[in-house]
Every structure is written in C-alpha cells, then in structure tokens.
Design a protein around this motif. Structure first.
Motif, PDB file in Angstrom:
ATOM      1  N   UNK A 187       0.701  -1.330   0.172  1.00  0.00           N
ATOM      2  CA  UNK A 187       0.020   0.022  -0.110  1.00  0.00           C
ATOM      3  C   UNK A 187       0.559   0.764   0.183  1.00  0.00           C
ATOM      4  N   UNK A 188       2.197   1.318   0.618  1.00  0.00           N
ATOM      5  CA  UNK A 188       2.771   2.938   0.367  1.00  0.00           C
ATOM      6  C   UNK A 188       3.781   2.635  -0.300  1.00  0.00           C
ATOM      7  N   UNK A 189       3.465   1.762  -1.636  1.00  0.00           N
ATOM      8  CA  UNK A 189       4.827   1.548  -2.239  1.00  0.00           C
ATOM      9  C   UNK A 189       4.758   3.273  -3.137  1.00  0.00           C
ATOM     10  N   UNK A 190       5.629   3.651  -3.484  1.00  0.00           N
ATOM     11  CA  UNK A 190       5.975   4.754  -4.575  1.00  0.00           C
ATOM     12  C   UNK A 190       7.133   4.953  -5.330  1.00  0.00           C
ATOM     13  N   UNK A 191       7.166   5.192  -6.260  1.00  0.00           N
ATOM     14  CA  UNK A 191       8.254   5.175  -6.653  1.00  0.00           C
ATOM     15  C   UNK A 191       8.464   6.063  -7.728  1.00  0.00           C
ATOM     16  N   UNK A 192       9.427   6.767  -7.026  1.00  0.00           N
ATOM     17  CA  UNK A 192       9.418   8.704  -8.321  1.00  0.00           C
ATOM     18  C   UNK A 192       9.950   8.972  -9.254  1.00  0.00           C
ATOM     19  N   UNK A 193      10.786   8.025  -9.411  1.00  0.00           N
ATOM     20  CA  UNK A 193      11.578   8.038 -10.867  1.00  0.00           C
ATOM     21  C   UNK A 193      10.532   7.128 -11.627  1.00  0.00           C
ATOM     22  N   UNK A 194       8.905   7.164 -11.646  1.00  0.00           N
ATOM     23  CA  UNK A 194       8.010   6.947 -12.757  1.00  0.00           C
ATOM     24  C   UNK A 194       6.840   7.223 -12.942  1.00  0.00           C
ATOM     25  N   UNK A 195       7.061   8.795 -12.150  1.00  0.00           N
ATOM     26  CA  UNK A 195       5.587   9.517 -12.448  1.00  0.00           C
ATOM     27  C   UNK A 195       5.006   9.661 -13.201  1.00  0.00           C
ATOM     28  N   UNK A 196       3.046   8.976 -13.339  1.00  0.00           N
ATOM     29  CA  UNK A 196       2.746   9.347 -14.350  1.00  0.00           C
ATOM     30  C   UNK A 196       2.992   8.500 -14.604  1.00  0.00           C
ATOM     31  N   UNK A 197       3.460   7.201 -14.535  1.00  0.00           N
ATOM     32  CA  UNK A 197       3.790   6.121 -15.935  1.00  0.00           C
ATOM     33  C   UNK A 197       2.890   5.660 -16.529  1.00  0.00           C
ATOM     34  N   UNK A 198       2.425   5.398 -18.174  1.00  0.00           N
ATOM     35  CA  UNK A 198       1.414   4.749 -18.842  1.00  0.00           C
ATOM     36  C   UNK A 198       1.372   3.876 -18.409  1.00  0.00           C
ATOM     37  N   UNK A 199       0.384   2.879 -18.918  1.00  0.00           N
ATOM     38  CA  UNK A 199       0.182   1.353 -19.100  1.00  0.00           C
ATOM     39  C   UNK A 199       0.764   0.842 -19.738  1.00  0.00           C
ATOM     40  N   UNK A 200       1.261  -0.623 -19.822  1.00  0.00           N
ATOM     41  CA  UNK A 200       1.793  -1.498 -20.514  1.00  0.00           C
ATOM     42  C   UNK A 200       1.380  -1.225 -21.516  1.00  0.00           C
ATOM     43  N   UNK A 201       0.570  -1.381 -22.005  1.00  0.00           N
ATOM     44  CA  UNK A 201       0.081  -1.178 -23.656  1.00  0.00           C
ATOM     45  C   UNK A 201       0.513  -0.083 -24.252  1.00  0.00           C
ATOM     46  N   UNK A 202       0.937   1.200 -23.735  1.00  0.00           N
ATOM     47  CA  UNK A 202       1.024   2.408 -23.971  1.00  0.00           C
ATOM     48  C   UNK A 202       2.732   2.681 -24.635  1.00  0.00           C
ATOM     49  N   UNK A 203       3.367   2.490 -26.013  1.00  0.00           N
ATOM     50  CA  UNK A 203       4.704   2.332 -26.708  1.00  0.00           C
ATOM     51  C   UNK A 203       5.476   2.655 -25.527  1.00  0.00           C
ATOM     52  N   UNK A 204       5.740   4.133 -24.475  1.00  0.00           N
ATOM     53  CA  UNK A 204       6.094   3.613 -23.446  1.00  0.00           C
ATOM     54  C   UNK A 204       6.180   3.310 -21.868  1.00  0.00           C
ATOM     55  N   UNK A 205       4.991   2.550 -21.985  1.00  0.00           N
ATOM     56  CA  UNK A 205       4.590   1.034 -20.558  1.00  0.00           C
ATOM     57  C   UNK A 205       5.853   0.511 -20.467  1.00  0.00           C
ATOM     58  N   UNK A 206       5.118   0.271 -19.187  1.00  0.00           N
ATOM     59  CA  UNK A 206       6.934  -0.995 -18.919  1.00  0.00           C
ATOM     60  C   UNK A 206       5.261  -1.840 -17.521  1.00  0.00           C
ATOM     61  N   UNK A 207       6.544  -2.812 -18.217  1.00  0.00           N
ATOM     62  CA  UNK A 207       5.535  -4.257 -17.720  1.00  0.00           C
ATOM     63  C   UNK A 207       5.422  -4.480 -16.234  1.00  0.00           C
ATOM     64  N   UNK A 208       6.221  -3.609 -15.435  1.00  0.00           N
ATOM     65  CA  UNK A 208       6.464  -3.387 -14.219  1.00  0.00           C
ATOM     66  C   UNK A 208       5.101  -3.022 -13.743  1.00  0.00           C
ATOM     67  N   UNK A 209       4.662  -1.644 -14.031  1.00  0.00           N
ATOM     68  CA  UNK A 209       3.403  -0.941 -13.967  1.00  0.00           C
ATOM     69  C   UNK A 209       2.348  -1.295 -14.447  1.00  0.00           C
ATOM     70  N   UNK A 210       1.396  -2.452 -14.754  1.00  0.00           N
ATOM     71  CA  UNK A 210       0.294  -2.864 -15.920  1.00  0.00           C
ATOM     72  C   UNK A 210      -0.328  -1.566 -16.694  1.00  0.00           C
ATOM     73  N   UNK A 211      -0.745  -1.210 -15.407  1.00  0.00           N
ATOM     74  CA  UNK A 211      -2.323  -0.503 -15.334  1.00  0.00           C
ATOM     75  C   UNK A 211      -1.154   1.482 -15.531  1.00  0.00           C
ATOM     76  N   UNK A 212       0.029   0.940 -14.994  1.00  0.00           N
ATOM     77  CA  UNK A 212       0.621   2.704 -14.673  1.00  0.00           C
ATOM     78  C   UNK A 212       0.974   3.503 -13.408  1.00  0.00           C
ATOM     79  N   UNK A 213       1.611   4.385 -13.477  1.00  0.00           N
ATOM     80  CA  UNK A 213       1.404   4.797 -12.237  1.00  0.00           C
ATOM     81  C   UNK A 213       0.454   6.241 -11.755  1.00  0.00           C
ATOM     82  N   UNK A 214       0.661   6.692 -10.560  1.00  0.00           N
ATOM     83  CA  UNK A 214      -0.806   8.555 -10.520  1.00  0.00           C
ATOM     84  C   UNK A 214       0.879   8.854 -10.512  1.00  0.00           C
ATOM     85  N   UNK A 215       0.279  10.178 -10.314  1.00  0.00           N
ATOM     86  CA  UNK A 215       0.973  11.490  -9.935  1.00  0.00           C
ATOM     87  C   UNK A 215       2.339  11.209  -8.664  1.00  0.00           C
TER      88      UNK A 215
END
Length: 296
Positions: free
Chosen positions: A54-82
């Motif tokens: 619940x408390x995990x935050x990755x400040x190096x991947x803010x607003x990471x798009x979902x994995x099906x976007x070109x810039x997405x990553x499989x590590x964050x399948x649905x992306x990240x928030x702000x």
C-alpha cells in the motif's frame, strides 16, 4: 446382454438443485458467476496478490502510462499516478474496501433487516402499523443522502462510511421482507396451516420461507450495488476511506485533475466500479430467474 431395470424410477430434483440446473443453462450468468468468484478471491487475498504494498511509491516513474502504451512498462501494468503509486496494486487492494465492504454491508443489512421484517410481517395491530409508517418515512429519503447525513454527524472514515450505509440499507430490507411476508400470509395455504393449528414457526418455516427467496435475491442484488456505489460516492466526496487507503472512489477523487494529463488514473477505477456492478446484476438476475422457474 444388458439387463433392464423394470423398477426404475425417475429422479426428481429438489427445488434448490433444480434452480441450480436452470441457472447453469444461462451461459452469461455462469460467466458472471465465475467472474464474481474470482473477484471474491481477489478481495480476500488482495495483500498477497498485489504486486506492490500500500505504501509503495516510485518517484522515478511518476505518471507512468499502462503497459499497452508505447512508453509503458510491464512492471507497472496499469501505470502509475502522480505520486508514483502502482495503479494495479491500488485497484487490487481497493477491491477489499469497495467490493468487499459493499458485500459485507449488504449481507449484514440482509441478516438484521430480514429478521425485523419477518417479525413485523407476522405481527398485527399497533406494532405492525408503527413499523409500516416508520419504514415509509425512511424509504422516502435516498440511501446515499441518509449515509451522507450519518457520516457528517459521526465524522469521515471508512468504518463510519460502512456503518452509515448499513443503517441506510436496513429499512429497505425490512420493508421488502415485511411486504413479502404480509402478502404470503393472505394466501390460502397459509390460512389452511392456521386452521390446522400450526405454530408461528411452522407457518414461517414451511409456508412463508420457501416462497420469498425471489424477494431476498432481488433486494440483496440491489443492496450490494447500492452499497458499492455509496462507498465509492462517499470516498469521492472525501467522507469515506481516506488516503493512503486505495478505495476506488477515493482514487477517482484524487486523480480527477489528471483526467486530461493521465486519463488512465481516472478511467481504470471507474471501469472497475462499472464492471463490478454489471457482474453483480447479471448474477443476481440469473439467480432470480432460476429460482422463479425452479419453484414452478
């Protein structure tokens, strides 16, 4: 040489087994039931299924798009928030709060509401009249408004939110069961049981209970969907679960300003609420139809 059993008898299913047989013939309802089962397992074991806590935050991947976007990553399948929180993990953990809380609240309202409704429906005189008028008063007010009033008095918080929704749903169950029991008491087979000297328990057990499952199923389906919507609405208004808890309505409230910059942060929790309510309604309607046909 095959032997023939001339004493073979046709096996007649019980009403419950026959209802389940009819339900199985509804392919859409069966698919929805499997999905609902998976959602239940997801809610029960969410802390062990979610990729991040619940408390995990990755400040190096803010607003990471979902994995099906070109810039997405499989590590964050649905992306990240702000704040760099994994949306998939938040939605899985939020299933406990939104879906699990809605089901638990509705089942508790069913238990207490059905008990009071049966007592009121089998009562006569001033007790039944007072209960009838009180319920009419409460049912004239929307459940969400009742929940908002109660939470406003008790203060915001997830537990207060569940308690408020429980109290808001309770009159609906009482009224539905009260009317169903009252209607059954007017039928001829109940009059016959009374003339035979049957006790109140036997009248309820053998004359009323077998004929009200449709009412219980329909009301429970509506209550679960209403509870999920109310939990999400109170969370969206800031009266329900507070951060860091990832209730779906709270997630929507936190990310509304990102709807154009990072639309996945808003659409995914919203789709989760929509999909959950649709699944519950399909299962509930399939069960209602199966019970109706099974009782014929």
């Amino acid at each position: 040489m095959a032997s023939t059993n001339i004493f073979s008898e046709e096996k007649i299913r019980s009403p419950l087994a026959h209802s389940w047989y009819i339900y199985q013939q509804n392919a859409l309802a069966m698919v929805a039931l499997w999905v609902l089962g998976l959602m239940t397992l997801l809610a029960l074991f969410a802390p062990w299924i979610a990729p991040y806590n619940l408390g995990y935050q990755d400040v190096t991947n803010l607003l990471q798009p979902p994995s099906w976007y070109e810039a997405g990553q499989i590590d964050f399948f649905f992306g990240t928030d702000d704040l760099g929180r994994d949306i998939l993990s938040q939605m899985i953990l939020g299933a406990q709060l939104t879906f699990g809380g809605g089901v638990l609240t509705a089942l508790l309202a069913l238990l207490f509401g059905a008990l009071i409704g049966v007592i009121g429906g089998m009562s006569h005189g001033i007790k039944a009249s007072v209960l009838h008028h009180i319920l009419d008063t409460f049912l004239s007010i929307p459940s969400l408004l009742i929940a908002i009033i109660i939470v406003s008095v008790m203060g915001p918080g997830y537990i207060h939110c569940l308690l408020a929704i429980f109290l808001a749903l309770l009159p609906q169950f009482i009224r539905a069961v009260y009317r169903a029991v009252n209607d059954e008491l007017q039928k001829e087979h109940i009059v016959a049981l009374k003339l035979d000297g049957a006790t109140h328990y036997r009248i309820f057990r053998y004359g009323i209970l077998p004929n009200i499952p449709e009412t219980l199923i329909s009301q429970t389906t509506r209550a679960v969907t209403a509870a999920i919507l109310d939990i999400s609405a109170l969370g969206f208004l800031g009266l329900g679960a507070q951060r860091p808890y990832s209730e779906w309505g709270t997630m929507l409230s936190d990310t509304m300003e990102l709807v154009f910059l990072a639309p996945w942060t808003v659409t995914l929790p919203g789709l989760a609420i929509l999909f959950t309510i649709l699944t519950i309604n399909v299962v509930g309607e399939g069960m209602r139809q199966a019970v109706l046909r099974g009782m014929d």
